[in-house]
Motif scaffolding. Structure first.
Motif, PDB file in Angstrom:
ATOM      1  N   SER A  12     -91.221 -27.327  81.933  1.00 28.45           N
ATOM      2  CA  SER A  12     -90.946 -27.693  83.324  1.00 28.45           C
ATOM      3  C   SER A  12     -91.385 -29.129  83.604  1.00 28.45           C
ATOM      4  CB  SER A  12     -91.665 -26.728  84.277  1.00 28.45           C
ATOM      5  OG  SER A  12     -91.209 -25.406  84.102  1.00 28.45           O
ATOM      6  N   ALA A  13     -92.548 -29.504  83.066  1.00 26.59           N
ATOM      7  CA  ALA A  13     -93.040 -30.870  83.246  1.00 26.59           C
ATOM      8  C   ALA A  13     -92.104 -31.877  82.595  1.00 26.59           C
ATOM      9  CB  ALA A  13     -94.455 -30.997  82.666  1.00 26.59           C
TER      10      ALA A  13
ATOM     11  N   PRO B 175     -88.220 -38.575  84.669  1.00 19.57           N
ATOM     12  CA  PRO B 175     -86.939 -39.269  84.882  1.00 19.57           C
ATOM     13  C   PRO B 175     -86.079 -39.190  83.627  1.00 19.57           C
ATOM     14  CG  PRO B 175     -88.808 -40.612  85.593  1.00 19.57           C
ATOM     15  CD  PRO B 175     -89.380 -39.448  84.856  1.00 19.57           C
ATOM     16  N   SER B 176     -84.772 -39.174  83.845  1.00 13.08           N
ATOM     17  CA  SER B 176     -83.863 -39.068  82.699  1.00 13.08           C
ATOM     18  C   SER B 176     -84.033 -40.233  81.733  1.00 13.08           C
ATOM     19  CB  SER B 176     -82.420 -39.001  83.187  1.00 13.08           C
ATOM     20  OG  SER B 176     -82.096 -40.164  83.948  1.00 13.08           O
ATOM     21  N   SER B 177     -84.464 -41.382  82.239  1.00 12.26           N
ATOM     22  CA  SER B 177     -84.650 -42.538  81.364  1.00 12.26           C
ATOM     23  C   SER B 177     -85.771 -42.318  80.350  1.00 12.26           C
ATOM     24  CB  SER B 177     -84.962 -43.782  82.195  1.00 12.26           C
ATOM     25  OG  SER B 177     -86.143 -43.579  82.971  1.00 12.26           O
ATOM     26  N   GLU B 178     -86.734 -41.437  80.697  1.00 13.28           N
ATOM     27  CA  GLU B 178     -87.826 -41.137  79.781  1.00 13.28           C
ATOM     28  C   GLU B 178     -87.488 -39.973  78.854  1.00 13.28           C
ATOM     29  OE1 GLU B 178     -91.649 -40.732  81.540  1.00 13.28           O
ATOM     30  OE2 GLU B 178     -91.260 -42.189  83.123  1.00 13.28           O
TER      31      GLU B 178
ATOM     32  N   ARG C  38     -75.773 -41.016  75.913  1.00 12.67           N
ATOM     33  CA  ARG C  38     -77.176 -40.688  76.176  1.00 12.67           C
ATOM     34  C   ARG C  38     -77.372 -39.179  76.046  1.00 12.67           C
ATOM     35  NH1 ARG C  38     -80.227 -44.740  77.688  1.00 12.67           N
ATOM     36  NH2 ARG C  38     -81.917 -43.291  78.177  1.00 12.67           N
ATOM     37  N   VAL C  39     -78.314 -38.795  75.212  1.00  7.45           N
ATOM     38  CA  VAL C  39     -78.633 -37.382  74.997  1.00  7.45           C
ATOM     39  C   VAL C  39     -80.144 -37.205  75.070  1.00  7.45           C
ATOM     40  CG1 VAL C  39     -76.610 -36.972  73.558  1.00  7.45           C
ATOM     41  CG2 VAL C  39     -78.764 -37.657  72.499  1.00  7.45           C
ATOM     42  N   GLU C  40     -80.569 -35.958  75.233  1.00  9.54           N
ATOM     43  CA  GLU C  40     -81.999 -35.678  75.320  1.00  9.54           C
ATOM     44  C   GLU C  40     -82.690 -36.013  73.996  1.00  9.54           C
ATOM     45  OE1 GLU C  40     -84.312 -32.409  77.756  1.00  9.54           O
ATOM     46  OE2 GLU C  40     -83.448 -31.536  75.953  1.00  9.54           O
ATOM     47  N   ASN C  41     -83.817 -36.671  74.094  1.00  9.40           N
ATOM     48  CA  ASN C  41     -84.591 -37.053  72.912  1.00  9.40           C
ATOM     49  C   ASN C  41     -85.413 -35.851  72.457  1.00  9.40           C
ATOM     50  OD1 ASN C  41     -86.378 -38.148  71.028  1.00  9.40           O
ATOM     51  ND2 ASN C  41     -86.388 -40.148  72.050  1.00  9.40           N
ATOM     52  N   GLU C  42     -84.866 -35.082  71.501  1.00 12.57           N
ATOM     53  CA  GLU C  42     -85.520 -33.842  71.070  1.00 12.57           C
ATOM     54  C   GLU C  42     -86.865 -34.109  70.396  1.00 12.57           C
ATOM     55  OE1 GLU C  42     -84.683 -30.902  71.722  1.00 12.57           O
ATOM     56  OE2 GLU C  42     -82.682 -31.183  72.553  1.00 12.57           O
ATOM     57  N   GLU C  43     -86.958 -35.183  69.621  1.00 10.94           N
ATOM     58  CA  GLU C  43     -88.216 -35.500  68.945  1.00 10.94           C
ATOM     59  C   GLU C  43     -89.311 -35.809  69.963  1.00 10.94           C
ATOM     60  OE1 GLU C  43     -90.737 -36.120  65.644  1.00 10.94           O
ATOM     61  OE2 GLU C  43     -88.755 -35.207  65.825  1.00 10.94           O
TER      62      GLU C  43
END
Length: 255
Positions: A181-182, A187-190, A203-208
């Motif tokens: 949740s946190a 922000p999406s940029s982070e 742009r995709v979620e940074n899984e690492e």
């Protein structure tokens, strides 16, 4: 002329052995540190059938043998192998890794397939970590059971250890949900990074980064939360014990 050998990428080997790709990478590093050469291709490390046989032996020893460091298990396995397996020249001259090779083209996967394989590897990694924890706990229980006849109080110790392990498991599961949740509140940029698919960036979620965020979130809060809940549990047990003792009366003929 050297004969070409069939090789497999890390994800393929992990699927064959029923483990996670990070486990394959960890065992491979242990082998490389001992001088065993592993092929490298355009998509990362690649493994021959003989490499997979060695990794299978390492997996079996780590799973079924006594608790030992990965480096020591790798050394034991290599000591049992014939010397020709170290012939690096024949292995590195393979034309298997030329970009124009048909075999390389065969192993290329569509982007969607790679995403599915990646998600599957994460699930396997989670369950492997859980299984390793359970295996370690089972071995500790076996040791304690062997001492029960000599020390009856070991049973009480075992119950306390089981209670503590269960508490830690519940705390970690709750903290993981809080961490997710946190992470979503950032922000999406982070949370995202840019990758290239074809000629255009996406742009995709940074899984690492997400994995390390959740790991750090849990590790920073888990010790204090476990201690807090354990103390609450101990206080509750003491209160129940005192309540039972106070209910007993010396004048009661049935006591």
């Amino acid at each position: 002329m050297n004969e070409q050998k069939q090789v497999y990428w890390t994800a393929e080997v992990a699927k064959q052995l029923g483990v996670s790709p990070p486990s394959i990478n960890r065992w491979t590093r242990a082998l490389e540190e001992l001088g065993y050469p592993i092929l490298s291709g355009t998509e990362g490390r690649a493994y021959t059938d003989s490499d997979i046989e060695i990794l299978t032996q390492i997996r079996d020893l780590l799973k079924n043998g006594p608790k030992t460091k990965t480096s020591e298990v790798a050394r034991q396995v290599l000591n049992l192998q014939p010397g020709e397996l170290y012939a690096k020249d024949d292995r590195t001259r393979s034309t298997r890794f030329q970009d124009q090779s048909n075999e390389h083209e065969r192993l290329k996967k569509p982007d969607q397939t790679q995403l599915i394989e990646y998600e599957r590897s994460k699930i396997m990694e989670f369950f492997q970590g859980y299984q390793e924890t359970v295996t370690t706990l089972e071995k500790k229980i076996q040791v304690l059971e062997g001492k029960l006849e000599e020390r009856p109080d070991v049973l009480e110790i075992r119950e306390e250890q089981m209670a503590l392990w269960t508490l830690e498991h519940h705390v970690e599961a709750e903290l993981k949900k809080e961490a997710e949740s946190a992470w979503l509140s950032l922000p999406s940029s982070e949370r995202e990074h840019r990758i290239f698919k074809g000629l255009f960036p996406k742009r995709v979620e940074n899984e690492e980064k997400k994995r390390w965020f959740i790991h750090d979130f849990i590790q920073q809060r888990k010790p204090d939360e476990v201690i807090k809940r354990w103390n609450e549990r101990q206080n509750l047990l003491r209160e129940k014990s005192n309540h039972v003792l106070n209910q007993k009366s010396p004048s009661n003929p049935h006591e």
